[in-house]
Design an enzyme around this catalytic site. Structure first.
Site, PDB file in Angstrom:
ATOM      1  N   TYR A  33       0.832  -1.205   0.000  1.00 53.92           N
ATOM      2  CA  TYR A  33       0.000   0.000   0.000  1.00 53.92           C
ATOM      3  C   TYR A  33       0.863   1.251   0.000  1.00 53.92           C
ATOM      4  O   TYR A  33       2.073   1.173   0.195  1.00 53.92           O
ATOM      5  CB  TYR A  33      -0.952  -0.009   1.197  1.00 53.92           C
ATOM      6  CG  TYR A  33      -0.323   0.306   2.533  1.00 53.92           C
ATOM      7  CD1 TYR A  33       0.529  -0.594   3.161  1.00 53.92           C
ATOM      8  CD2 TYR A  33      -0.570   1.523   3.176  1.00 53.92           C
ATOM      9  CE1 TYR A  33       1.101  -0.293   4.391  1.00 53.92           C
ATOM     10  CE2 TYR A  33       0.006   1.826   4.417  1.00 53.92           C
ATOM     11  CZ  TYR A  33       0.840   0.908   5.008  1.00 53.92           C
ATOM     12  OH  TYR A  33       1.414   1.207   6.212  1.00 53.92           O
ATOM     13  N   LYS A 151       6.512  -2.129   1.787  1.00 57.65           N
ATOM     14  CA  LYS A 151       5.354  -1.544   2.474  1.00 57.65           C
ATOM     15  C   LYS A 151       4.140  -2.467   2.332  1.00 57.65           C
ATOM     16  O   LYS A 151       3.213  -2.186   1.568  1.00 57.65           O
ATOM     17  CB  LYS A 151       5.065  -0.144   1.916  1.00 57.65           C
ATOM     18  CG  LYS A 151       4.182   0.702   2.812  1.00 57.65           C
ATOM     19  CD  LYS A 151       4.226   2.150   2.381  1.00 57.65           C
ATOM     20  CE  LYS A 151       3.178   3.010   3.030  1.00 57.65           C
ATOM     21  NZ  LYS A 151       3.240   3.046   4.495  1.00 57.65           N
ATOM     22  N   GLU A 183      11.712   2.009  14.364  1.00 58.27           N
ATOM     23  CA  GLU A 183      10.846   3.102  13.897  1.00 58.27           C
ATOM     24  C   GLU A 183       9.560   3.094  14.711  1.00 58.27           C
ATOM     25  O   GLU A 183       9.361   2.242  15.569  1.00 58.27           O
ATOM     26  CB  GLU A 183      10.549   2.940  12.404  1.00 58.27           C
ATOM     27  CG  GLU A 183       9.900   1.615  12.058  1.00 58.27           C
ATOM     28  CD  GLU A 183       9.841   1.321  10.560  1.00 58.27           C
ATOM     29  OE1 GLU A 183       9.797   2.264   9.751  1.00 58.27           O
ATOM     30  OE2 GLU A 183       9.812   0.128  10.215  1.00 58.27           O
ATOM     31  N   LEU A 207      11.003   0.971   7.158  1.00 54.40           N
ATOM     32  CA  LEU A 207      10.426   1.477   5.916  1.00 54.40           C
ATOM     33  C   LEU A 207      11.181   2.739   5.511  1.00 54.40           C
ATOM     34  O   LEU A 207      11.485   3.583   6.356  1.00 54.40           O
ATOM     35  CB  LEU A 207       8.942   1.809   6.117  1.00 54.40           C
ATOM     36  CG  LEU A 207       8.259   2.187   4.806  1.00 54.40           C
ATOM     37  CD1 LEU A 207       8.044   0.951   3.935  1.00 54.40           C
ATOM     38  CD2 LEU A 207       6.946   2.899   5.039  1.00 54.40           C
TER      39      LEU A 207
HETATM   40  N1  PMP Z   1       7.597   3.540   8.959  1.00 61.20           N
HETATM   41  C1  PMP Z   1       6.473   2.818   8.953  1.00 61.20           C
HETATM   42  C2  PMP Z   1       6.461   1.483   9.609  1.00 61.20           C
HETATM   43  C3  PMP Z   1       5.309   3.326   8.331  1.00 61.20           C
HETATM   44  O1  PMP Z   1       4.176   2.594   8.316  1.00 61.20           O
HETATM   45  C4  PMP Z   1       5.337   4.619   7.751  1.00 61.20           C
HETATM   46  C5  PMP Z   1       4.118   5.224   7.123  1.00 61.20           C
HETATM   47  N2  PMP Z   1       3.454   4.402   6.271  1.00 61.20           N
HETATM   48  C6  PMP Z   1       6.542   5.335   7.796  1.00 61.20           C
HETATM   49  C7  PMP Z   1       7.655   4.765   8.400  1.00 61.20           C
HETATM   50  C8  PMP Z   1       6.653   6.703   7.169  1.00 61.20           C
HETATM   51  O2  PMP Z   1       6.687   6.630   5.772  1.00 61.20           O
HETATM   52  P1  PMP Z   1       6.145   7.831   4.880  1.00 61.20           P
HETATM   53  O3  PMP Z   1       6.923   9.041   5.286  1.00 61.20           O
HETATM   54  O4  PMP Z   1       6.456   7.412   3.504  1.00 61.20           O
HETATM   55  O5  PMP Z   1       4.696   7.962   5.176  1.00 61.20           O
END
Ligand code: PMP
Length: 287
Positions: A33, A151, A183, A207
């Site tokens: 996603y 993701k 994270e 991620l």
């Molecule tokens: N880490 C994780 C585990 C996430 O789910 C997300 C958001 N989907 C992020 C980091 C941040 O990613 P982004 O800045 O692309 O939203």
């Protein structure tokens, strides 16, 4: 009145949109996603999200069914049809519905990916009052799988982590592996010490946040020092500031970690400045 959503080529009222019970996203979390923010009716960091989507699909050997231009058209059409001013577009692509349950991947010639997109309207998203007070986090063990750079829709543990945080009277959880923060449940984690911005380096452990990439680039442009390395919960508690980034939270200050105030216990100047720069530049570059 409900939303208009997108399912496999069709724009439909949300209560008429369906996917099969055999969809591998439903049966096996076999899907990926993206969430792209919308500010002033425009898409933020769209190219980054599309690039990461292509990579996630490729890592899982799922055919990418749409070009970047087609995806942009669908995103824009949904924003238009649903009058979204501030909010986001959620996109999910799964390996599709082979018509039965089997661990073996279906033949991609016979089973096409399922594509679903819908909007979420969040008026005043960029003016969240929480940014003025900051959020509180707890730490939890990171027991997720080893390919967090993809993701996927396997969000059960992050969802449980969020509930553990709520139960503890906090807003989110930072996950810890081998003594170091990986994270947040749905965001990347940072601390600031002596003017230096410290955040975990990219690997399969986290991620690769699209907001992270943009914020670190802006920080470096503004002559701020960035150190990409793992840090501990103790370091976070001893830091001057802490914050998180994500597409839906932008830059959000963290004022408490496991019950200990970070710095003054109020949002710090580095996080506030980065939030300001990120929002200003994102609005300018949104498409
Ligand atoms: N880490 C994780 C585990 C996430 O789910 C997300 C958001 N989907 C992020 C980091 C941040 O990613 P982004 O800045 O692309 O939203």
């Amino acid at each position: 009145m409900g939303r208009t959503v997108y399912v496999n080529g069709a724009y439909l009222p949300e209560n008429q949109a369906h996917v099969s019970i055999f969809d591998r996203g439903f049966l096996m979390a076999d899907g990926v996603y993206e969430v792209t923010s919308v500010l002033d009716g425009k898409l933020v960091d769209f190219d980054g999200h599309v690039a990461r989507l292509a990579r996630s699909l490729s890592e899982l050997d799922i055919e990418n069914p749409l070009t970047a231009d087609e995806l942009l058209d669908i995103h824009r059409e949904l924003v238009r049809l649903n009058d979204v001013v501030d909010g986001g577009v959620y996109l999910q692509i799964t390996r599709g519905a082979p018509g039965d349950r089997d661990f073996v991947f279906p033949d991609p010639e016979e089973t096409k990916p399922t594509v679903v997109l819908f909007t979420q309207s969040k008026p005043g998203l960029a003016d969240s009052p929480v940014a003025k007070t900051g959020i509180k986090v707890i730490s939890i063990d990171d027991i997720r799988w080893g390919r967090r750079d993809i993701k996927t829709v396997q969000l059960l543990y992050p969802s449980m982590g969020k509930m553990m945080a709520k139960k503890a009277g906090c807003d989110d959880a930072w996950m810890v592996e081998d003594g170091h923060v990986t994270e947040g449940t749905s965001n990347n984690a940072y601390i600031v010490k002596g003017g230096k911005i410290i955040t975990r380096n990219l690997s399969t452990d986290i991620l690769h946040g699209i907001t992270r990439a943009a914020v670190l680039a802006f920080a470096r442009e503004a002559q701020m020092v960035v150190e990409e390395r793992p840090f501990t919960i103790q370091e976070a508690q001893d830091a001057d500031e802490a914050f998180i980034t994500s597409a839906s939270m932008f830059v959000m200050p963290v004022v408490e970690v496991d019950g200990a105030a970070v710095g003054t216990g109020t949002p710090g100047p580095v996080a506030a400045r980065l939030r300001e720069i990120y929002l200003e530049e994102s609005r300018k570059a949104a498409i």
